[in-house]
Design a protein around this motif. Structure first.
Motif, PDB file in Angstrom:
ATOM      1  N   LYS A 230       0.830  -1.210   0.000  1.00  0.00           N
ATOM      2  CA  LYS A 230       0.000   0.000   0.000  1.00  0.00           C
ATOM      3  C   LYS A 230       0.864   1.259   0.000  1.00  0.00           C
ATOM      4  O   LYS A 230       1.978   1.253   0.510  1.00  0.00           O
ATOM      5  CB  LYS A 230      -0.859   0.041   1.272  1.00  0.00           C
ATOM      6  CG  LYS A 230      -2.164  -0.667   1.139  1.00  0.00           C
ATOM      7  CD  LYS A 230      -3.274  -0.055   1.988  1.00  0.00           C
ATOM      8  CE  LYS A 230      -2.940   0.195   3.432  1.00  0.00           C
ATOM      9  NZ  LYS A 230      -4.140   0.134   4.284  1.00  0.00           N
ATOM     10  N   THR A 231       0.324   2.326  -0.530  1.00  0.00           N
ATOM     11  CA  THR A 231       0.968   3.637  -0.432  1.00  0.00           C
ATOM     12  C   THR A 231       0.759   4.157   0.994  1.00  0.00           C
ATOM     13  O   THR A 231      -0.375   4.361   1.415  1.00  0.00           O
ATOM     14  CB  THR A 231       0.317   4.624  -1.427  1.00  0.00           C
ATOM     15  OG1 THR A 231       0.350   4.039  -2.732  1.00  0.00           O
ATOM     16  CG2 THR A 231       1.038   5.954  -1.436  1.00  0.00           C
ATOM     17  N   VAL A 232       1.836   4.336   1.747  1.00  0.00           N
ATOM     18  CA  VAL A 232       1.682   4.850   3.116  1.00  0.00           C
ATOM     19  C   VAL A 232       1.362   6.346   3.069  1.00  0.00           C
ATOM     20  O   VAL A 232       1.660   7.025   2.081  1.00  0.00           O
ATOM     21  CB  VAL A 232       2.934   4.552   3.979  1.00  0.00           C
ATOM     22  CG1 VAL A 232       2.994   3.078   4.353  1.00  0.00           C
ATOM     23  CG2 VAL A 232       4.204   5.000   3.290  1.00  0.00           C
ATOM     24  N   PRO A 233       0.733   6.872   4.129  1.00  0.00           N
ATOM     25  CA  PRO A 233       0.262   8.266   4.082  1.00  0.00           C
ATOM     26  C   PRO A 233       1.395   9.302   4.072  1.00  0.00           C
ATOM     27  O   PRO A 233       2.530   9.005   4.439  1.00  0.00           O
ATOM     28  CB  PRO A 233      -0.597   8.398   5.338  1.00  0.00           C
ATOM     29  CG  PRO A 233      -0.289   7.236   6.189  1.00  0.00           C
ATOM     30  CD  PRO A 233       0.316   6.171   5.346  1.00  0.00           C
ATOM     31  N   PRO A 234       1.070  10.515   3.639  1.00  0.00           N
ATOM     32  CA  PRO A 234       2.106  11.526   3.377  1.00  0.00           C
ATOM     33  C   PRO A 234       2.795  12.077   4.622  1.00  0.00           C
ATOM     34  O   PRO A 234       3.946  12.493   4.548  1.00  0.00           O
ATOM     35  CB  PRO A 234       1.334  12.640   2.660  1.00  0.00           C
ATOM     36  CG  PRO A 234      -0.080  12.475   3.080  1.00  0.00           C
ATOM     37  CD  PRO A 234      -0.272  10.986   3.244  1.00  0.00           C
ATOM     38  N   GLN A 235       2.114  12.088   5.767  1.00  0.00           N
ATOM     39  CA  GLN A 235       2.671  12.853   6.894  1.00  0.00           C
ATOM     40  C   GLN A 235       3.972  12.290   7.458  1.00  0.00           C
ATOM     41  O   GLN A 235       4.674  12.970   8.186  1.00  0.00           O
ATOM     42  CB  GLN A 235       1.646  13.038   8.016  1.00  0.00           C
ATOM     43  CG  GLN A 235       1.343  11.801   8.840  1.00  0.00           C
ATOM     44  CD  GLN A 235       0.180  10.984   8.274  1.00  0.00           C
ATOM     45  OE1 GLN A 235      -0.176  11.111   7.110  1.00  0.00           O
ATOM     46  NE2 GLN A 235      -0.403  10.136   9.100  1.00  0.00           N
ATOM     47  N   GLY A 236       4.341  11.043   7.091  1.00  0.00           N
ATOM     48  CA  GLY A 236       5.607  10.481   7.553  1.00  0.00           C
ATOM     49  C   GLY A 236       6.779  10.799   6.638  1.00  0.00           C
ATOM     50  O   GLY A 236       7.923  10.481   6.965  1.00  0.00           O
TER      51      GLY A 236
END
Lengths: 250, 250
Positions: A230-236
């Motif tokens: 999965k594409t992990v979220p942007p905030q990391g």
């Protein structure tokens, strides 16, 4: 005209990425507005990279031409006084006429921070991705080495990607732990749309046993986005370094 | 009824302090709403302290009574799933019937973080106060010792303070540097309205030569708010520890 290389850092939480757009606030627009307030000049700056909404930068380089006689130090301090507190000019230098922040970029380093904990840390809300599954960072550091080298990374590119050539060179990819944080660091000569976030997501799937630990070469080979994680979220995600002089093969 | 001691951490940036109020969102209201969603019970929780708008807590204790048969671990995980990412339940235990988070509090430790730099750090926007004047942390650590002991701190209390008794005991007050951050840590048996922020502001005035380095005893003596320094802004302040068992004279 004088040409400048300006280095920024920004917390991307409040912005729809770098690139100016008509319907949402982007970092580029805020920076160009500050330049106008400081110099009276309407410029279009050239950024080293598009960053997505919510993605951060510890080092972001832009180039711009100005008529102004202002000093580089004056640009830095002046822009900082006009910019909001989540965007900072951390460096500014005058450079040769042809320098272009994107075209002349030789490579970049990204960092992705996972907060590996069942319990939320309120101070990491916008600056890390929380993953509750216990992470074996030694396993992932080993698996991540399969990304290193020149490969066709089509399987690690958002299907919205418009690049025809999807071959990129990854110089290094390391995974380490600092307490509850697991830090993924990757450097390469270029990155496709969402590529770092899909590479990290694939490693997290390996951690959870959803993808075999030795599967990365086969996923690369497949050129099939659905085989990767999965594409992990942007905030990391943090753009950490941008290289212009030589390839960062340290 | 069962009585619980719940420990929170929160980033106060998005809230008008702890205490529920009619015209702005406070942490208390958000927590009480989450308790209602989890248990169906409308409770008024007792917080250990009012914190001001924008002030953070690494450890904040509240007590509350519930009819529910839910376990303490169930309360922790359940509330965390209802709470926004900037408020976290970091502990929960069932306790004796009479326990009250405010009345039984024996002392508190606060931390105040100053980012001592001419250049903004976008990631510290809401979590530190930037002060550009170079700080001599050794000088301030020495001066801060004059706060220690039992004193009438009327001079270090906002004029909006409604307390009749303004005598408090400070157990320790230390100032140290970690890179560009200067960290002020103070523990005491209680604090008046804005007291920590005025104490830190007074030390910053000493740093800048606006107040003499040995003036703190005279300012305490004066009981005059105008003799002390400015109230520093809330985003650098953290409620760090809350003590119930014994005085934290370590």
């Amino acid at each position: 005209m004088r040409n400048f290389k300006v280095t920024l850092a920004y917390d991307g939480s409040g912005y729809h990425g770098w690139q100016r757009q008509s319907n949402a606030l982007a970092v580029q627009e805020v920076v160009e507005n500050a330049i106008f307030k400081l110099t009276g000049e309407k410029v279009v700056v050239q950024g080293c990279s598009r960053t997505d909404a919510g993605v951060h930068a510890r080092m972001y380089v832009l180039s711009m031409e100005l008529e102004s006689t202002i000093t580089p130090r004056g640009i830095q301090l002046g822009l900082n006084s006009w910019l909001p507190d989540d965007i900072s000019v951390i460096g500014c230098e005058e450079c040769e006429a042809g320098f272009h922040a994107r075209y002349h970029c030789k490579g970049k380093e990204y960092e992705y921070i996972v907060h590996n904990s069942r319990i939320k840390d309120p101070f990491l809300k916008n600056t890390a991705f929380r993953n509750t599954y216990p992470i074996d960072e030694v396993l992932l550091d080993k698996a991540a080495k399969d990304y290193v080298g020149e490969h066709d990374f089509k399987a690690f590119c958002s299907t919205a990607c418009d690049k025809e050539i999807t071959v990129r060179t990854i110089y290094r990819f390391d995974v380490r732990r600092e307490g509850e944080l697991v830090i993924f660091t990757v450097a390469g000569n270029g990155f496709l749309y969402n590529m770092v976030r899909i590479m990290v997501g694939t490693l997290l799937f390996i951690n959870e046993g959803k993808i075999a630990a030795d599967a990365i070469p086969r996923i690369i080979e497949s050129k099939d986005r659905t085989k990767a994680g999965k594409t992990v979220p942007p905030q990391g995600l943090y753009l950490n370094k941008v290289y212009y002089d030589k390839e960062p093969e340290d």
